[in-house]
Design a protein around this motif. Structure first.
Motif, PDB file in Angstrom:
ATOM      1  N   ALA A  39       0.832  -1.214   0.000  1.00 36.74           N
ATOM      2  CA  ALA A  39       0.000   0.000   0.000  1.00 36.74           C
ATOM      3  C   ALA A  39       0.863   1.261   0.000  1.00 36.74           C
ATOM      4  O   ALA A  39       0.513   2.255  -0.636  1.00 36.74           O
ATOM      5  N   VAL A  40       2.003   1.200   0.695  1.00 35.23           N
ATOM      6  CA  VAL A  40       2.907   2.363   0.693  1.00 35.23           C
ATOM      7  C   VAL A  40       3.449   2.578  -0.730  1.00 35.23           C
ATOM      8  O   VAL A  40       3.480   3.708  -1.236  1.00 35.23           O
ATOM      9  N   GLY A  41       3.854   1.492  -1.383  1.00 36.85           N
ATOM     10  CA  GLY A  41       4.369   1.590  -2.752  1.00 36.85           C
ATOM     11  C   GLY A  41       3.324   2.135  -3.719  1.00 36.85           C
ATOM     12  O   GLY A  41       3.606   3.035  -4.521  1.00 36.85           O
ATOM     13  N   VAL A  42       2.107   1.627  -3.617  1.00 32.68           N
ATOM     14  CA  VAL A  42       1.012   2.059  -4.505  1.00 32.68           C
ATOM     15  C   VAL A  42       0.689   3.540  -4.264  1.00 32.68           C
ATOM     16  O   VAL A  42       0.489   4.313  -5.198  1.00 32.68           O
ATOM     17  N   ARG A  43       0.685   3.924  -2.983  1.00 34.71           N
ATOM     18  CA  ARG A  43       0.392   5.309  -2.599  1.00 34.71           C
ATOM     19  C   ARG A  43       1.433   6.263  -3.202  1.00 34.71           C
ATOM     20  O   ARG A  43       1.108   7.298  -3.765  1.00 34.71           O
ATOM     21  N   LEU A  44       2.695   5.859  -3.091  1.00 35.82           N
ATOM     22  CA  LEU A  44       3.778   6.704  -3.589  1.00 35.82           C
ATOM     23  C   LEU A  44       3.715   6.822  -5.119  1.00 35.82           C
ATOM     24  O   LEU A  44       3.845   7.921  -5.679  1.00 35.82           O
ATOM     25  N   LEU A  45       3.493   5.683  -5.784  1.00 36.80           N
ATOM     26  CA  LEU A  45       3.392   5.710  -7.254  1.00 36.80           C
ATOM     27  C   LEU A  45       2.207   6.558  -7.693  1.00 36.80           C
ATOM     28  O   LEU A  45       2.279   7.277  -8.688  1.00 36.80           O
ATOM     29  N   GLY A  46       1.116   6.492  -6.912  1.00 35.14           N
ATOM     30  CA  GLY A  46      -0.104   7.245  -7.242  1.00 35.14           C
ATOM     31  C   GLY A  46       0.093   8.740  -7.200  1.00 35.14           C
ATOM     32  O   GLY A  46      -0.624   9.496  -7.870  1.00 35.14           O
ATOM     33  N   THR A  47       1.067   9.189  -6.412  1.00 37.85           N
ATOM     34  CA  THR A  47       1.314  10.632  -6.325  1.00 37.85           C
ATOM     35  C   THR A  47       2.520  11.021  -7.178  1.00 37.85           C
ATOM     36  O   THR A  47       3.067  12.116  -7.038  1.00 37.85           O
ATOM     37  N   GLY A  48       2.960  10.089  -8.024  1.00 34.88           N
ATOM     38  CA  GLY A  48       4.083  10.377  -8.918  1.00 34.88           C
ATOM     39  C   GLY A  48       5.426  10.381  -8.202  1.00 34.88           C
ATOM     40  O   GLY A  48       6.417  10.894  -8.723  1.00 34.88           O
ATOM     41  N   GLY A  49       5.476   9.794  -7.023  1.00 33.13           N
ATOM     42  CA  GLY A  49       6.710   9.776  -6.230  1.00 33.13           C
ATOM     43  C   GLY A  49       7.726   8.759  -6.735  1.00 33.13           C
ATOM     44  O   GLY A  49       7.406   7.873  -7.522  1.00 33.13           O
ATOM     45  N   ASP A  50       8.951   8.901  -6.237  1.00 37.22           N
ATOM     46  CA  ASP A  50      10.057   8.029  -6.623  1.00 37.22           C
ATOM     47  C   ASP A  50      10.257   6.984  -5.511  1.00 37.22           C
ATOM     48  O   ASP A  50      10.465   7.340  -4.355  1.00 37.22           O
ATOM     49  N   LEU A  51      10.211   5.711  -5.885  1.00 40.53           N
ATOM     50  CA  LEU A  51      10.307   4.630  -4.890  1.00 40.53           C
ATOM     51  C   LEU A  51      11.654   4.617  -4.166  1.00 40.53           C
ATOM     52  O   LEU A  51      11.771   4.105  -3.064  1.00 40.53           O
ATOM     53  N   ASP A  52      12.669   5.181  -4.798  1.00 46.14           N
ATOM     54  CA  ASP A  52      13.999   5.203  -4.180  1.00 46.14           C
ATOM     55  C   ASP A  52      14.220   6.428  -3.292  1.00 46.14           C
ATOM     56  O   ASP A  52      15.276   6.561  -2.674  1.00 46.14           O
ATOM     57  N   ASP A  53      13.239   7.325  -3.245  1.00 45.83           N
ATOM     58  CA  ASP A  53      13.346   8.540  -2.430  1.00 45.83           C
ATOM     59  C   ASP A  53      12.890   8.202  -0.992  1.00 45.83           C
ATOM     60  O   ASP A  53      11.690   8.074  -0.711  1.00 45.83           O
TER      61      ASP A  53
END
Ligand code: C5P
Length: 216
Positions: A39-53
Motif C-alpha cells: 500500500a505504501v508503494g502504490v500510494r507513492l506511485l499514485g502521487t508520482g513519487g520516486d520509490l527510491d526517495d
C-alpha cells in the motif's frame, strides 16, 4: 498479551495461506504485513513519487490509511515490486512498526505474516514459522495467482521477479528477510495446501504445549 504466531518467508512460499488458515482455526486476528508495504508503494506511485526517495517513501508510510489495504491494486505484480523497493527504507519500516507491534497484543491471539516478524516485530513470539519453497515452485504459484486475477504475464518474468525480490529482501540492511534462530522451517515445495497447513498446525500445537497455552 495474546498468543502470537509469527509467519515469515519469501514471496509465494505459501505463508499467507498457512497464516490465514491458522488464524481461522484458532479464532485469532490476522495481519498480512506485505499489504502494508504494498500500500505504501502504490500510494507513492499514485502521487508520482520516486520509490527510491527515502523521505517521500517515509511520508507515504506515515500517511497510510488502512482502507488502502483493501484496494485490488495492492495485489498486482507492480505493487509487489514497489513494496520491496520502499521496504528497504529504514524510515518506512519505522513508520509501520507501532501498528504491527500493536497488532501482536490482540487477544486471544494473532497471526502475523511477513519477512521480519520473528526477528524484529515479534521476537518473543512463542510460535515462529519460516515458510519457504523453491523459487521455481513459488514462481509457478504466483504466476497462477496473477493469471487468475486477469494479469497476463509470462512465467519466466515471474521467476525473474521472485529472484530479484529474494535478493533485495534478504540483502537489505534494514530488517533483512531471514529465518529467526528459533523459527521452525517449513518447506512447502512438495506439499499441497492441506499438507502445508497440517504441518504448520503441528508446529503451532507443539509451541502452544511448550508455552502452556493449551486449547481450552
Ligand atoms: O508478502 P508480500 O509479497 O506481499 O510482500 C511484498 C514486499 O513487502 C516484500 O517483497 C518485502 O520487500 C516487503 N515486506 C517487508 N517486510 C514485511 C512484509 C513485506 O519488507 N514484514
Amino acid at each position: 498479551m495474546g498468543f502470537v504466531i509469527a509467519v515469515d518467508g519469501p514471496a509465494a512460499s505459501g505463508k499467507g495461506t498457512v497464516a490465514s488458515r491458522l488464524a481461522a482455526l484458532y479464532g485469532y486476528a490476522m495481519l498480512d504485513t506485505g499489504l502494508l508495504y504494498r500500500a505504501v508503494g502504490v500510494r507513492l506511485l499514485g502521487t508520482g513519487g520516486d520509490l527510491d526517495d527515502a523521505a517521500a517513501a517515509e511520508a507515504a508510510a506515515k500517511g497510510l490509511d488502512l482502507a488502502e489495504l483493501e484496494r485490488a491494486e495492492v495485489r498486482t505484480r507492480a505493487a509487489g515490486e514497489a513494496a520491496s523497493r520502499v521496504a528497504v527504507h529504514t524510515g518506512v519500516r519505522a513508520a509501520l512498526f507501532d501498528l504491527q507491534r500493536q497488532f501482536t497484543t490482540r487477544e486471544p491471539g494473532s497471526v502475523i505474516d511477513g519477512r521480519d516478524i520473528g526477528t524484529v516485530i515479534a521476537p518473543d513470539a512463542p510460535a515462529k514459522l519460516y515458510v519457504t519453497a523453491t523459487p521455481e515452485i513459488r514462481a509457478e504459484r504466483r504466476w497462477k495467482q496473477l493469471s487468475g486475477q486477469g494479469e497476463a504475464v509470462a512465467y519466466a518474468d515471474v521467476l525473474a521477479d521472485i529472484h530479484r525480490r529474494d535478493a533485495r529482501d534478504s540483502g537489505r540492511d534494514s530488517a533483512p528477510m531471514t529465518q529467526a534462530s528459533d523459527a521452525v522451517l517449513l518447506d512447502t515445495s512438495e506439499m499441497t495446501i492441506e499438507q502445508a497447513f497440517d504441518a504448520a498446525r503441528r508446529i503451532v500445537e507443539t509451541a502452544r504445549a511448550r508455552s502452556g497455552n493449551l486449547p481450552g
